[in-house]
Design an enzyme around this catalytic site. Structure first.
Site, short mmCIF file in Angstrom:
data_model
loop_
_atom_site.label_atom_id
_atom_site.label_comp_id
_atom_site.label_asym_id
_atom_site.label_seq_id
_atom_site.Cartn_x
_atom_site.Cartn_y
_atom_site.Cartn_z
N ARG A 80 0.73 -1.23 -0.06
CA ARG A 80 -0.06 0.01 0.03
C ARG A 80 0.79 1.40 -0.02
O ARG A 80 0.41 2.26 -0.44
CB ARG A 80 -1.05 -0.09 1.24
N LYS A 183 -3.02 6.44 1.11
CA LYS A 183 -2.46 6.93 2.24
C LYS A 183 -1.80 8.12 2.53
O LYS A 183 -0.54 8.04 2.92
CB LYS A 183 -2.35 5.76 3.25
N GLU A 219 -16.47 6.67 4.10
CA GLU A 219 -15.64 6.19 5.32
C GLU A 219 -15.86 6.82 6.40
O GLU A 219 -16.35 8.22 6.58
CB GLU A 219 -14.05 6.60 4.98
C1 LIG Z 1 -5.23 3.94 7.65
C2 LIG Z 1 -6.55 3.99 7.13
C3 LIG Z 1 -7.40 3.18 7.08
C4 LIG Z 1 -7.32 1.95 7.69
O1 LIG Z 1 -6.53 0.97 7.40
P1 LIG Z 1 -5.90 -0.37 7.98
O2 LIG Z 1 -4.95 -0.66 7.07
O3 LIG Z 1 -7.08 -1.18 8.37
O4 LIG Z 1 -5.22 0.43 9.27
C5 LIG Z 1 -8.89 3.48 6.99
N1 LIG Z 1 -9.25 4.78 6.40
C6 LIG Z 1 -8.35 5.63 6.19
C7 LIG Z 1 -8.57 6.93 5.68
C8 LIG Z 1 -6.79 5.18 6.81
O5 LIG Z 1 -5.92 6.24 6.46
#
Ligand SMILES: *Cc1c(COP(=O)(O)O)cnc(C)c1O
Length: 339
Positions: A80, A183, A219
């Site tokens: 990722r 991210k 989200e």
């Molecule tokens: C990091 C993140 C998540 C959760 O991802 P995980 O891999 O489960 O920790 C969900 N939404 C956003 C916007 C994020 O930045």
């Protein structure tokens, strides 16, 4: 090192002894460097400071009953980070470099990996930034991958506590063709205003709707959303959602439990029909949601009428934690030992 009260650790920054860094210069990644400083020294024209060339990851190392330290699906985090790097034109850290760096960061700070039994873990924060100087809008030629670790307690002090969240209505987190699916810090800057307002109004987080039509659930702040009904686990599909590794794992566990899993558009009105809802991510694993209020219309949706998390959310949460702490067989090959 002072004596740490493991069961009282907050979910926050706690200084450890070392962090590791690797620099990308002249088209290649250099040697892994160990630092005991919490400070980074970068050029004032670095692209991360001006044009948001910044991406990060969040993962945890868990100590099992057998004392061994485990990574959970580290390769998914590494991949990722590569996707995020590609999305904003940064140098991609190779998977084996990522693995060497997280291993080194954990081993150097091994005494900070909480002992088994307190619900605590070692949070790992990889950070990738453009460090090369640019004044015009261009990707940098130099990058830094830094990894620090910090011990964290359980997200919810009193255990698994259902929270209230708010649909803001007047803010979007990410555009359908934007950077919501990677991210990057930029997504977070834009979410601070509605999130701080929601907190001031008594909510734990904001539930963002799709930016185009404002009709579908996207989200829940820094966590993915899910709903449960009729033995089905339902989670939104959208181009602006960050693909959560926790969510992906829970989908698999739900299938293992014989549940149907649906990843599709979830209209806001469907909230009426769910038996349980929640948010999921590395930090809290699962956050059960007891109330959602639409700030614009005042409409509320209520769950967990008895004040407790629903049975399905609780079961999935427990299953995942048991795998992470090594109490359940790792039949999907999600665990890598740190050695
Ligand atoms: C990091 C993140 C998540 C959760 O991802 P995980 O891999 O489960 O920790 C969900 N939404 C956003 C916007 C994020 O930045």
């Amino acid at each position: 090192m002072q004596n740490i009260e493991w069961s009282k650790l907050p979910f926050g920054y706690f200084k450890t002894d070392y962090n590791v860094r690797c620099f990308y210069r002249n088209g290649q990644w250099g040697e892994i460097e160990v630092s005991s400083s919490e400070i980074i020294n970068i050029h004032m024209a670095a692209t991360c400071l001006h044009y948001g060339q910044e991406a990060f990851e969040g993962m945890k190392a868990y100590r099992g009953k057998d004392e061994r330290i485990r990574f959970f699906r580290w390769e998914d985090n590494a991949k990722r980070l590569q996707d995020s790097a590609e999305g904003i034109m940064m140098a991609k850290p190779p998977l084996d470099l990522f693995h060497k760096m997280i291993t080194k960061a954990v081993r150097l700070n091994e005494k900070y990996v909480p002992p088994y039994g307190h619900g605590a873990s070692l949070y790992i924060r990889p950070l990738l930034v453009g460090t090369g100087a640019q004044v015009g809008v261009n990707p940098a030629k130099e990058y830094m991958l830094l990894i620090f670790v910090t011990p964290v307690g359980p997200y919810f002090k009193e255990g698994f506590n259902p929270v209230s969240i708010q649909i803001a209505g007047d803010y979007d987190r990410a555009a359908p063709q934007g950077t919501g699916n990677i991210k990057v810090g930029g997504n977070y800057a834009g979410s601070l205003q509605p999130t701080e307002r929601a907190k001031a109004e008594g909510y734990a987080a904001v539930l963002f709707l799709d930016a185009k039509e404002n009709k579908y659930i996207d989200e829940a702040g820094p966590a993915n959303f899910f709903g449960i009904k009729n033995n089905t686990y339902i989670t939104p599909e959208s181009t602006s959602i960050l693909p959560s590794i926790t969510n992906k794992s829970i989908m698999q566990l739900a299938k293992d439990e014989g549940m149907t899993v649906e990843q599709r558009k979830v209209p806001v009105e469907e909230l009426e029909t769910f038996e349980e809802i929640g948010a999921c991510g590395t930090a809290a694993i699962i956050t059960p949601i007891r109330k959602i209020t639409d700030r614009k219309t005042g409409k509320t949706y209520e769950f967990c009428k008895d004040g407790k998390a629903g049975p399905v959310s609780t079961k999935l949460y427990k299953k995942l934690q048991d795998i992470q702490y090594g109490e359940e067989t790792d039949k999907h090959g999600w665990i890598t030992f740190v050695e």
